[in-house]
Motif scaffolding. Sequence first.
Motif, short mmCIF file in Angstrom:
data_model
loop_
_atom_site.label_atom_id
_atom_site.label_comp_id
_atom_site.label_asym_id
_atom_site.label_seq_id
_atom_site.Cartn_x
_atom_site.Cartn_y
_atom_site.Cartn_z
N UNK A 50 0.76 -1.10 0.22
CA UNK A 50 -0.38 -0.32 0.06
C UNK A 50 1.08 0.91 -0.38
N UNK A 51 1.81 1.12 0.81
CA UNK A 51 3.06 2.28 0.25
C UNK A 51 3.05 3.10 -0.91
N UNK A 52 3.42 4.19 -1.72
CA UNK A 52 3.21 5.47 -1.96
C UNK A 52 4.59 5.34 -3.45
N UNK A 53 5.06 4.46 -2.36
CA UNK A 53 6.55 4.36 -4.04
C UNK A 53 6.46 3.26 -4.31
N UNK A 54 6.07 2.11 -3.58
CA UNK A 54 5.71 0.29 -4.47
C UNK A 54 4.21 0.48 -5.48
N UNK A 55 3.48 1.52 -5.76
CA UNK A 55 2.01 1.31 -5.99
C UNK A 55 2.73 1.36 -7.50
N UNK A 56 3.65 2.45 -8.39
CA UNK A 56 4.28 2.33 -9.64
C UNK A 56 4.62 0.46 -10.51
#
Length: 478
Positions: free
Chosen positions: A251-257
């Motif tokens: 759910x982390x923003x940096x993992x989302x891509x």
Amino acid sequence: MTTTAEDQGTSGPTMTGRMLVVALVSAVSGFLYGYDTGIISGALLQISDEFDIGHGLEQVIAASILLGAVIGALSGSVLSERAGRHRTILVIAVVFVLGTLAAALAPSPWALAGGRVLLGVAVGGATQTVPMYVAELAPAARRGRLVLCFQLAIGVGIVVATIVGATEALDWRIAIGAAAVPALVMGVLMLLLPESPRWLVRQDRSDDARAVLERLRPASYDVDGELAEIADLDEQERGVRDDRRGWRGLRQRWVRPALVVGCGIAVFTQLSGIEMIIYYSPTILTDNGFSTSTALQVSVALGFAYLVAQLVGLALVDRVGRRRLALVTIPGAALALGTLGTVFATGHSGRGSTPFIIACLVVFMLFTAGGLQLMGWLTGSEIYPLAVRSAGTAAQSAVLWSTNLLITLTLLSTIELLGVGQTFWLYAAFNVAAFVFVWRLMPELTGRSLENIESHLADGEFSPADFEEPEPEPAPGR
């Protein structure tokens, strides 16, 4: 200057004997996937006669393995993170054998469906764990080809399954039960292989990780450089909170891509129309005037086209690049489906158009199997950060299998609602959407170490433009 393992020549290090065994395990598990999912199409003819069942229960039996695959993909994530990749694959091999025997000896159609659910758990677990395990053992220069041994073997399994089904030479119980043999071979081969060095480093077993790398790499290989890179990344992740690991970490923003690209590719590998052609081409063709024997022969030809395309793609993927290969091949698949749709929608699907229809089907299979289909498992094995890799590959596998299940359960109804030609047009449109998705979002990962890919994610640089420059050389003294 001391170079890392990634920089020891563009062709990569010489393959060692154990890395060849790793590739063989990948191939056997892929073969089981292709064979176990493909054999039911031919076996259903005999199963229907023996159990006297209708189309509804036939669909349940055919789709049950896909339900199990979703379960296996999700459970494989937890097990591979806690027990290790190696032990998880050993468990998967055992489940393959048990599921195969349960299906082959089933006394009733519902027992057969239950056995295929268990078999699907092994299939889904293998698709989640095996490519990840291979990617974590392979040097970056060889990673694409080694991981894609799994994808290539799927094609071999499909070809064998279509031949067995077309000849009807074996009783369905023998045809299904025969898969227990390669499953046993897979288990025996795994006993010869080590645990993933990246997983070992995470468990504070750096000495064991070094020993594994020394066994897997040639004597001249820079094991220290590779181990240092793995250890550096692990040290950075030690400070990561628990809510940034595993499923919560996705759910982390940096993992989302990475999650968007991985799961998007998984969806489009299925929406490309590959399952429509593999599972239902005989049904579609016979419903439109083809004889049963011709339809089965076309199915075998499509299986061989799948395998040939996979071989070509396997040879090209690390040279041409993942993204470029997908962008080159997707338009060909879209054009073939669009042409087929026009033939059927305009009423030109008679006997005189048979050679042209078959040619379009084969062209579609060559383009999609040699391009986009290669990316489904490959991207999952390399795109996710180490702290969430098991969860990421599980999520991607579950999305892929869920999409497959949805298509399998709705395709014939879609054809009845829209018509054959219009359904081909719909899947051609899905390929156009896939092209746009890859062009705008999928970066070029070819030749990148897993650690470099993760660094790009952490820096918020994960667009295709951010990967145009080659991976930088390490600083002197590493």
